[in-house]
Write an enzyme that holds these catalytic residues in place. Structure first.
Site, PDB file in Angstrom:
ATOM      1  N   HIS A 132      -5.031  41.247  -2.439  1.00 31.37           N
ATOM      2  CA  HIS A 132      -6.101  40.646  -3.250  1.00 31.37           C
ATOM      3  C   HIS A 132      -5.898  41.085  -4.699  1.00 31.37           C
ATOM      4  CE1 HIS A 132      -8.612  39.580   0.314  1.00 31.37           C
ATOM      5  NE2 HIS A 132      -8.086  40.676   0.826  1.00 31.37           N
ATOM      6  N   ASN A 137      -7.857  41.377  -7.376  1.00 30.47           N
ATOM      7  CA  ASN A 137      -8.782  42.370  -7.960  1.00 30.47           C
ATOM      8  C   ASN A 137      -8.833  43.682  -7.171  1.00 30.47           C
ATOM      9  OD1 ASN A 137     -10.425  41.509 -10.490  1.00 30.47           O
ATOM     10  ND2 ASN A 137     -10.215  39.648  -9.270  1.00 30.47           N
ATOM     11  N   LYS A 191     -13.403  32.218  -9.776  1.00 26.28           N
ATOM     12  CA  LYS A 191     -14.777  32.609 -10.136  1.00 26.28           C
ATOM     13  C   LYS A 191     -15.321  31.829 -11.322  1.00 26.28           C
ATOM     14  CE  LYS A 191     -13.691  37.228  -8.548  1.00 26.28           C
ATOM     15  NZ  LYS A 191     -12.285  36.967  -8.270  1.00 26.28           N
ATOM     16  N   ASP A 201     -14.878  33.212  -0.742  1.00 29.82           N
ATOM     17  CA  ASP A 201     -15.682  34.416  -0.473  1.00 29.82           C
ATOM     18  C   ASP A 201     -16.766  34.041   0.547  1.00 29.82           C
ATOM     19  OD1 ASP A 201     -17.820  36.416  -0.707  1.00 29.82           O
ATOM     20  OD2 ASP A 201     -16.746  37.131  -2.472  1.00 29.82           O
ATOM     21  N   GLY A 222     -13.988  38.429   2.003  1.00 29.40           N
ATOM     22  CA  GLY A 222     -15.324  38.857   1.585  1.00 29.40           C
ATOM     23  C   GLY A 222     -15.961  39.693   2.683  1.00 29.40           C
ATOM     24  N   HIS A 279      -9.427  36.316   7.238  1.00 29.91           N
ATOM     25  CA  HIS A 279      -9.790  37.686   7.613  1.00 29.91           C
ATOM     26  C   HIS A 279     -10.525  37.565   8.943  1.00 29.91           C
ATOM     27  CE1 HIS A 279      -8.671  38.659   3.582  1.00 29.91           C
ATOM     28  NE2 HIS A 279      -8.960  39.934   3.757  1.00 29.91           N
ATOM     29  N   GLU A 299     -12.617  41.900  11.385  1.00 27.26           N
ATOM     30  CA  GLU A 299     -12.740  43.164  10.640  1.00 27.26           C
ATOM     31  C   GLU A 299     -13.944  43.949  11.158  1.00 27.26           C
ATOM     32  OE1 GLU A 299     -12.492  42.106   6.433  1.00 27.26           O
ATOM     33  OE2 GLU A 299     -11.664  44.091   6.015  1.00 27.26           O
ATOM     34  N   ASP A 301      -3.324  44.934   1.366  1.00 28.32           N
ATOM     35  CA  ASP A 301      -4.724  44.508   1.209  1.00 28.32           C
ATOM     36  C   ASP A 301      -5.170  44.731  -0.243  1.00 28.32           C
ATOM     37  OD1 ASP A 301      -6.928  43.286   2.236  1.00 28.32           O
ATOM     38  OD2 ASP A 301      -7.780  45.041   3.200  1.00 28.32           O
TER      39      ASP A 301
HETATM   40  C1  LIG Z   1     -11.061  45.772   2.649  1.00 22.49           C
HETATM   41  N1  LIG Z   1     -10.997  44.522   3.326  1.00 22.49           N
HETATM   42  C2  LIG Z   1     -11.386  43.309   2.814  1.00 22.49           C
HETATM   43  N2  LIG Z   1     -12.045  42.472   3.637  1.00 22.49           N
HETATM   44  C3  LIG Z   1     -12.516  41.280   3.207  1.00 22.49           C
HETATM   45  N3  LIG Z   1     -12.360  40.844   1.950  1.00 22.49           N
HETATM   46  C4  LIG Z   1     -11.704  41.635   1.085  1.00 22.49           C
HETATM   47  C5  LIG Z   1     -11.181  42.899   1.469  1.00 22.49           C
HETATM   48  N4  LIG Z   1     -10.564  43.427   0.403  1.00 22.49           N
HETATM   49  C6  LIG Z   1     -10.714  42.529  -0.613  1.00 22.49           C
HETATM   50  N5  LIG Z   1     -11.424  41.463  -0.206  1.00 22.49           N
HETATM   51  C7  LIG Z   1     -11.858  40.271  -0.987  1.00 22.49           C
HETATM   52  O1  LIG Z   1     -11.102  40.215  -2.186  1.00 22.49           O
HETATM   53  C8  LIG Z   1     -11.970  40.256  -3.334  1.00 22.49           C
HETATM   54  C9  LIG Z   1     -11.296  40.992  -4.465  1.00 22.49           C
HETATM   55  O2  LIG Z   1     -10.206  40.259  -4.957  1.00 22.49           O
HETATM   56  P1  LIG Z   1     -10.352  38.900  -5.810  1.00 22.49           P
HETATM   57  O3  LIG Z   1     -11.570  39.052  -6.681  1.00 22.49           O
HETATM   58  O4  LIG Z   1     -10.472  37.776  -4.832  1.00 22.49           O
HETATM   59  O5  LIG Z   1      -9.078  38.862  -6.614  1.00 22.49           O
HETATM   60  C10 LIG Z   1     -13.222  40.951  -2.807  1.00 22.49           C
HETATM   61  O6  LIG Z   1     -14.358  40.646  -3.598  1.00 22.49           O
HETATM   62  C11 LIG Z   1     -13.320  40.396  -1.389  1.00 22.49           C
HETATM   63  O7  LIG Z   1     -13.912  39.111  -1.397  1.00 22.49           O
HETATM   64 ZN   LIG Z   2      -7.939  41.492   2.773  1.00 27.34          ZN
END
Ligand SMILES: CNc1ncnc2c1ncn2[C@@H]1O[C@H](COP(=O)(O)O)[C@@H](O)[C@H]1O
Ligand SMILES: [Zn+2]
Length: 334
Positions: free
Chosen positions: A15, A17, A100, A170, A200, A227, A230, A305
């Site tokens: 991801h 961010n 976003k 999300d 999310g 996902h 989880e 991740d």
């Molecule tokens: C730990 N396990 C996880 N499970 C579910 N969603 C996750 C995550 N880790 C990250 N994100 C998802 O990725 C977004 C951040 O990156 P971006 O803003 O999209 O680049 C988080 O806000 C969440 O929606």
């Molecule tokens: Zn993930």
């Protein structure tokens, strides 16, 4: 150099961010602190904290999004994240991010992804290829492929990384917002966008809210990764497997029936060891499903991740798998 660093690797579950360098996050927090928009000591405390439950991780993401949601910052973090993966010999990266809106910064979903694409173009440390077909065949694509040391083989000798984008939905979003993301992905599929991710906070949102957009995306030929599992939610896990996504992420809270279904359908699993341990979705590596999936020849891929949030790297995940499960080579990837 250790084999887990020098080995060419692929990263399919990262991801944007979640992959930001701590140093960049702290710098952004300090800037907002100076403007009086956040309290820097409070933010610093949250950023440098290492053990986080799954719910604390999502609180951290809300904070990260406050720090990163303007076009310039999105471009900067994209550039840095790609450079960091390339530096550890990732040769194929599928980077995912949630488009976003931020009205006060003049940002909409499209301009957010355009800022990400700008980040791809801003990378200078390596050659970023987000358009041509990656190949391990030296005869294909004019002989351009990533050599085992990560350098291009077409005579330019510049290190090369293939990058593709997945647009994330999300789980907080509505059906309409999810559909908007899918339509954006379709419009941008000639600019390196290859698919859709559903992510999310797993305790928020209903599968049926996202299904229409995901079905449309699948019909249109986009790759879908979800996902899945989880948190324990057998009804949702069954519905997700029934949907036949191209891949799933995590698969932590599966029961016997779900394992049987996953294995018979041969859906590849993105495994994120450090993330699962840090968020305590799996209590220890001794009981992690990596071992069973690996031993039964199920397609799996090791991923980070959120390399920033969990202070890890793709190399780190290979090293961890090798020490925990006794693997010594590259046989762990799809
Ligand atoms: C730990 N396990 C996880 N499970 C579910 N969603 C996750 C995550 N880790 C990250 N994100 C998802 O990725 C977004 C951040 O990156 P971006 O803003 O999209 O680049 C988080 O806000 C969440 O929606
Ligand atoms: Zn993930």
């Amino acid at each position: 150099m250790d084999w887990w660093v020098s080995m060419p690797k692929i990263e399919l579950h990262a991801h944007l961010n979640g992959s930001i360098r701590d140093s960049t996050l702290l710098e952004l927090a300090r800037e907002l602190g100076d403007k009086g928009l956040v309290s820097f000591p409070d933010v610093e405390h949250v950023i440098v904290k290492h053990d986080r439950s799954l719910s604390e991780v999502f609180k951290l993401f809300d904070l990260i999004h406050i720090l990163t949601t303007d076009h310039e910052t999105v471009t900067r973090i994209t550039k840095e994240v790609i450079e960091d993966f390339a530096a550890e010999n990732v040769v194929y990266l599928e980077l995912r991010t949630t488009p976003k809106k931020n009205v006060s910064k003049g940002m909409n979903k499209r301009s957010y992804i355009e800022a990400v694409l700008e980040g791809l173009r801003a990378v200078t440390m390596v050659e970023v290829d987000f358009l041509s077909e990656p190949s391990i065949d030296s005869q294909a694509n004019g002989g351009i492929y990533a050599r085992s040391d990560g350098y291009a083989s077409n005579g330019t000798e510049k290190k090369k990384i293939f990058v593709r984008l997945l647009l994330s939905i999300d789980r907080r979003e509505s059906t309409e917002a999810a559909m908007e993301t899918v339509k954006l992905a379709l419009e941008m599929r000639h600019q390196g966008v290859v698919g859709i991710d559903l992510s999310g906070n797993p305790i928020i949102g209903e599968w049926l809210t996202f299904l229409p957009a995901l079905e449309f995306a699948k019909e249109q030929g986009l790759l879908i990764t979800l996902h899945c599992g989880e948190v324990p939610n057998p009804v949702e896990i069954h519905a997700m497997l029934h949907f036949l996504p191209a891949r799933i992420g995590h698969a932590c809270c599966f029961g016997e029936e779900e394992w049987a279904k996953l294995k018979s359908l041969k859906i590849p699993v993105e495994i994120c060891l450090t993330s699962n341990i840090r968020t305590e979705t799996i209590s220890s590596l001794d009981i992690h499903h990596f071992a069973d999936l690996y031993n039964s020849g199920h397609p799996i891929v090791l991923c980070t991740d959120d390399s920033g949030v969990f202070s890890t790297s793709v190399s780190g995940e290979y090293s961890l798998a090798a020490s925990a499960f006794g693997k010594t080579g590259a046989g762990t990837i799809i």
